[in-house]
Motif scaffolding. Structure first.
Motif, PDB file in Angstrom:
ATOM      1  N   UNK A  71      14.374 -23.935  31.617  1.00  0.00           N
ATOM      2  CA  UNK A  71      13.204 -24.559  31.744  1.00  0.00           C
ATOM      3  C   UNK A  71      12.908 -25.924  31.205  1.00  0.00           C
ATOM      4  N   UNK A  72      13.965 -26.176  30.377  1.00  0.00           N
ATOM      5  CA  UNK A  72      13.643 -27.566  29.544  1.00  0.00           C
ATOM      6  C   UNK A  72      14.547 -28.517  30.636  1.00  0.00           C
ATOM      7  N   UNK A  73      15.763 -27.969  31.336  1.00  0.00           N
ATOM      8  CA  UNK A  73      16.253 -28.935  32.206  1.00  0.00           C
ATOM      9  C   UNK A  73      15.518 -29.331  33.432  1.00  0.00           C
ATOM     10  N   UNK A  74      14.732 -28.125  33.924  1.00  0.00           N
ATOM     11  CA  UNK A  74      13.656 -28.427  34.951  1.00  0.00           C
ATOM     12  C   UNK A  74      12.849 -29.495  34.774  1.00  0.00           C
ATOM     13  N   UNK A  75      12.172 -29.734  33.730  1.00  0.00           N
ATOM     14  CA  UNK A  75      11.129 -30.776  33.437  1.00  0.00           C
ATOM     15  C   UNK A  75       9.781 -30.339  33.911  1.00  0.00           C
ATOM     16  N   UNK A  76       9.526 -29.209  34.557  1.00  0.00           N
ATOM     17  CA  UNK A  76       8.276 -28.922  35.280  1.00  0.00           C
ATOM     18  C   UNK A  76       8.420 -27.283  35.083  1.00  0.00           C
ATOM     19  N   UNK A  77       7.005 -26.752  35.123  1.00  0.00           N
ATOM     20  CA  UNK A  77       7.035 -25.347  34.887  1.00  0.00           C
ATOM     21  C   UNK A  77       7.592 -24.671  36.108  1.00  0.00           C
ATOM     22  N   UNK A  78       8.129 -23.451  35.895  1.00  0.00           N
ATOM     23  CA  UNK A  78       8.828 -22.650  37.133  1.00  0.00           C
ATOM     24  C   UNK A  78       8.493 -21.308  36.911  1.00  0.00           C
ATOM     25  N   UNK A  79       8.378 -20.924  38.132  1.00  0.00           N
ATOM     26  CA  UNK A  79       8.015 -19.425  38.164  1.00  0.00           C
ATOM     27  C   UNK A  79       9.401 -18.491  37.910  1.00  0.00           C
ATOM     28  N   UNK A  80       9.155 -17.037  37.785  1.00  0.00           N
ATOM     29  CA  UNK A  80      10.401 -16.334  37.374  1.00  0.00           C
ATOM     30  C   UNK A  80      11.418 -16.416  38.621  1.00  0.00           C
ATOM     31  N   UNK A  81      11.081 -16.417  39.709  1.00  0.00           N
ATOM     32  CA  UNK A  81      11.998 -16.632  40.883  1.00  0.00           C
ATOM     33  C   UNK A  81      12.812 -17.788  40.941  1.00  0.00           C
ATOM     34  N   UNK A  82      12.071 -18.804  40.590  1.00  0.00           N
ATOM     35  CA  UNK A  82      12.563 -20.150  40.401  1.00  0.00           C
ATOM     36  C   UNK A  82      13.559 -20.289  38.993  1.00  0.00           C
ATOM     37  N   UNK A 124       1.024 -20.584  33.439  1.00  0.00           N
ATOM     38  CA  UNK A 124      -0.154 -21.007  34.254  1.00  0.00           C
ATOM     39  C   UNK A 124      -0.171 -20.328  35.532  1.00  0.00           C
ATOM     40  N   UNK A 125      -1.134 -19.741  36.097  1.00  0.00           N
ATOM     41  CA  UNK A 125      -1.042 -19.067  37.311  1.00  0.00           C
ATOM     42  C   UNK A 125      -0.424 -19.932  38.365  1.00  0.00           C
ATOM     43  N   UNK A 126       0.464 -19.674  39.341  1.00  0.00           N
ATOM     44  CA  UNK A 126       0.931 -20.197  40.266  1.00  0.00           C
ATOM     45  C   UNK A 126       0.996 -19.047  41.551  1.00  0.00           C
ATOM     46  N   UNK A 127       0.118 -18.895  42.488  1.00  0.00           N
ATOM     47  CA  UNK A 127       0.122 -18.056  43.454  1.00  0.00           C
ATOM     48  C   UNK A 127      -0.079 -16.582  42.717  1.00  0.00           C
ATOM     49  N   UNK A 128       0.665 -15.683  43.172  1.00  0.00           N
ATOM     50  CA  UNK A 128       0.698 -14.275  42.605  1.00  0.00           C
ATOM     51  C   UNK A 128       1.609 -14.097  41.357  1.00  0.00           C
ATOM     52  N   UNK A 129       2.269 -15.309  41.063  1.00  0.00           N
ATOM     53  CA  UNK A 129       3.070 -15.288  39.803  1.00  0.00           C
ATOM     54  C   UNK A 129       2.560 -16.354  38.626  1.00  0.00           C
ATOM     55  N   UNK A 130       3.134 -16.339  37.690  1.00  0.00           N
ATOM     56  CA  UNK A 130       2.859 -17.252  36.504  1.00  0.00           C
ATOM     57  C   UNK A 130       4.126 -18.356  36.734  1.00  0.00           C
ATOM     58  N   UNK A 131       3.716 -19.533  36.248  1.00  0.00           N
ATOM     59  CA  UNK A 131       4.938 -20.620  36.184  1.00  0.00           C
ATOM     60  C   UNK A 131       4.940 -21.029  34.388  1.00  0.00           C
ATOM     61  N   UNK A 132       6.138 -20.896  34.175  1.00  0.00           N
ATOM     62  CA  UNK A 132       6.441 -21.004  32.874  1.00  0.00           C
ATOM     63  C   UNK A 132       6.888 -22.443  32.550  1.00  0.00           C
ATOM     64  N   UNK A 164      14.450  -8.472  34.818  1.00  0.00           N
ATOM     65  CA  UNK A 164      15.025  -9.436  33.702  1.00  0.00           C
ATOM     66  C   UNK A 164      14.453 -10.446  33.348  1.00  0.00           C
ATOM     67  N   UNK A 165      14.379 -11.269  34.353  1.00  0.00           N
ATOM     68  CA  UNK A 165      14.083 -12.687  34.134  1.00  0.00           C
ATOM     69  C   UNK A 165      12.268 -12.701  33.744  1.00  0.00           C
ATOM     70  N   UNK A 166      11.673 -11.787  34.303  1.00  0.00           N
ATOM     71  CA  UNK A 166      10.099 -11.663  34.104  1.00  0.00           C
ATOM     72  C   UNK A 166       9.986 -11.120  32.514  1.00  0.00           C
ATOM     73  N   UNK A 167      10.886  -9.999  32.325  1.00  0.00           N
ATOM     74  CA  UNK A 167      10.685  -9.670  30.981  1.00  0.00           C
ATOM     75  C   UNK A 167      11.309 -10.598  29.878  1.00  0.00           C
ATOM     76  N   UNK A 168      12.052 -11.746  30.163  1.00  0.00           N
ATOM     77  CA  UNK A 168      12.527 -12.703  29.027  1.00  0.00           C
ATOM     78  C   UNK A 168      11.617 -13.604  28.945  1.00  0.00           C
ATOM     79  N   UNK A 169      10.866 -14.176  30.025  1.00  0.00           N
ATOM     80  CA  UNK A 169       9.910 -15.070  30.058  1.00  0.00           C
ATOM     81  C   UNK A 169       8.598 -14.442  29.445  1.00  0.00           C
ATOM     82  N   UNK A 170       8.256 -13.244  29.637  1.00  0.00           N
ATOM     83  CA  UNK A 170       7.331 -12.678  28.960  1.00  0.00           C
ATOM     84  C   UNK A 170       7.522 -12.658  27.313  1.00  0.00           C
ATOM     85  N   UNK A 171       8.568 -12.227  26.899  1.00  0.00           N
ATOM     86  CA  UNK A 171       8.953 -12.378  25.550  1.00  0.00           C
ATOM     87  C   UNK A 171       8.989 -13.698  24.928  1.00  0.00           C
ATOM     88  N   UNK A 172       9.531 -14.837  25.539  1.00  0.00           N
ATOM     89  CA  UNK A 172       9.278 -16.103  25.113  1.00  0.00           C
ATOM     90  C   UNK A 172       7.796 -16.409  24.952  1.00  0.00           C
TER      91      UNK A 172
END
Length: 133
Positions: free
Chosen positions: A29-40, A70-78, A53-61
């Motif tokens: 996420x830090x490398x991306x420099x922009x919010x990412x969805x779990x799929x990204x 923030x909401x993005x479509x049907x997912x969140x962007x982190x 697994x990715x969703x779980x880790x993002x939710x924990x963080x």
């Protein structure tokens, strides 16, 4: 030999150390420099992590107040709340806040600093070095 782990990770060899997966996700996420969805996020990580697994880790963080979402479509962007130095400072504050004898903790911390770090800390506290924000 490929092995599926309970955490939904399929890879060669050994299991990750505790917290390593969170670190990898945060670094992505830090490398991306922009919010990412779990799929990204999933697409940027090596190995074959499951989406759940990715969703779980993002939710924990997010629950640890390390990420915003923030909401993005049907997912969140982190996105990370701060950079690596800011996260380290937050951890230090949490440790200090959890202690009743703050003076003892700060004294032991300062006593354990090397000469260069001690001099830098003195400069920062006296206002002699611009503070990073």
């Amino acid at each position: 030999m490929e092995a599926a782990t309970p955490a939904g990770v399929v890879r060669q060899g050994r299991r990750r150390a505790s917290g390593a997966l969170e670190g990898e996700v945060l670094a992505a996420l830090q490398r991306a420099g922009a919010p990412l969805t779990p799929r990204e996020v999933q697409a940027t990580l090596p190995g074959e992590l499951t989406y759940s697994t990715v969703v779980t880790i993002l939710s924990r963080l997010h629950a640890k107040e390390v990420l915003t979402r923030t909401p993005r479509g049907r997912a969140y962007a982190y996105a990370p709340l701060t950079d690596e130095a800011g996260l380290a400072a937050r951890r230090m504050h949490k440790v200090l806040d959890g202690r009743t004898d703050r003076e003892a903790v700060l004294t032991r911390f300062a006593d354990g600093l090397g000469e260069e770090d001690e001099a830098l800390l003195r400069q920062l506290l006296s206002g002699g070095v611009p503070r990073a924000r």
